[in-house]
Design an enzyme around this catalytic site. Structure first.
Site, PDB file in Angstrom:
ATOM      1  N   ASP A  85      41.626  50.964  48.618  1.00  0.00           N
ATOM      2  CA  ASP A  85      42.257  51.111  47.316  1.00  0.00           C
ATOM      3  C   ASP A  85      42.372  49.704  46.721  1.00  0.00           C
ATOM      4  OD1 ASP A  85      43.968  52.227  45.211  1.00  0.00           O
ATOM      5  OD2 ASP A  85      45.603  51.258  46.315  1.00  0.00           O
ATOM      6  N   ASP A 143      44.794  48.569  43.545  1.00  0.00           N
ATOM      7  CA  ASP A 143      46.156  48.215  43.150  1.00  0.00           C
ATOM      8  C   ASP A 143      47.125  48.459  44.308  1.00  0.00           C
ATOM      9  OD1 ASP A 143      45.043  47.817  40.676  1.00  0.00           O
ATOM     10  OD2 ASP A 143      45.906  49.596  39.752  1.00  0.00           O
TER      11      ASP A 143
END
Length: 210
Positions: free
Chosen positions: A8, A10
């Site tokens: 991922d 953020d």
């Protein structure tokens, strides 16, 4: 042994919270809506810009799309202002590359923003796939994007570690048949990650290869 790692963005590779909060609060202000504390955005992000705008607009949902457009126009030009990689992430990426592990970034952030942030902060890393939110592809936790990335990389999903900082990531990993690893330095709590099915929880990036 895992052959690939899906990250991922953020809250996992980069701390983007201040840039997101600043851009969204600006959009809210321009549309006459109340702003939110930076920490409140920890629980607004993770499901894409459309849902972020809906959550930020609150009971003024009729303004959410206008808010999203204002936010996005500003954020795409200012998504590097306050964002920084988490400590240890560049070293982890380099170490994985030296070991021949394939690397992927998969985010619910719009694709152009995802590519810009990754290219700016990790210019030395040759990622196999960088994939943000694309038109017509459902956002996480739907596994479609993760499975498409795995297919592009030629690696079976069961040979992936999936690193993320939210329940959305852990659920997506399970649905894609990947191995979810929660990161304790991100936007959400360890309890959330474990309850969502994290197989491991790491406190520092380099723990992944210890």
């Amino acid at each position: 042994m895992y052959q690939a790692v899906l990250f991922d963005l953020d809250g996992t590779l980069t701390n983007t919270l201040e840039d997101i909060a600043f851009a969204m609060n600006r959009a809210l202000r321009l549309h006459g809506l109340p702003e939110h504390p930076v920490d409140a955005y920890r629980y607004m992000v993770g499901d894409g810009a459309k849902v972020l705008a809906q959550r930020a607009a609150g009971d003024r949902g009729e303004l959410a799309e206008d808010v999203r457009q204002t936010y996005q126009a500003y954020y795409q030009e200012h998504n590097l202002d306050r964002t920084r990689p988490y400590e240890g992430i560049p070293e982890l990426l380099a170490a994985l590359r030296r070991r021949g592990v394939k690397l992927c970034v998969f985010s619910n952030k719009p694709h152009a923003d995802t590519c810009r942030v990754v290219k700016h902060f990790f210019p030395e890393i040759d990622f196999d796939v960088v994939r943000g939110q694309l038109e017509g592809v459902p956002v996480k936790p739907d596994p479609a994007g993760a499975l498409a990335a795995a297919e592009d990389m030629g690696v079976p999903p069961e040979n992936f570690l999936y690193l993320g900082d939210t329940d959305v990531d852990m659920i997506c990993a399970h649905r894609a048949g990947m191995h979810p690893v929660g990161v304790a330095w991100g936007f959400r709590t360890a309890e959330e990650l474990l309850n969502a099915g994290a197989e491991r929880l790491i406190q520092h990036p380099m723990e992944l290869i210890m």
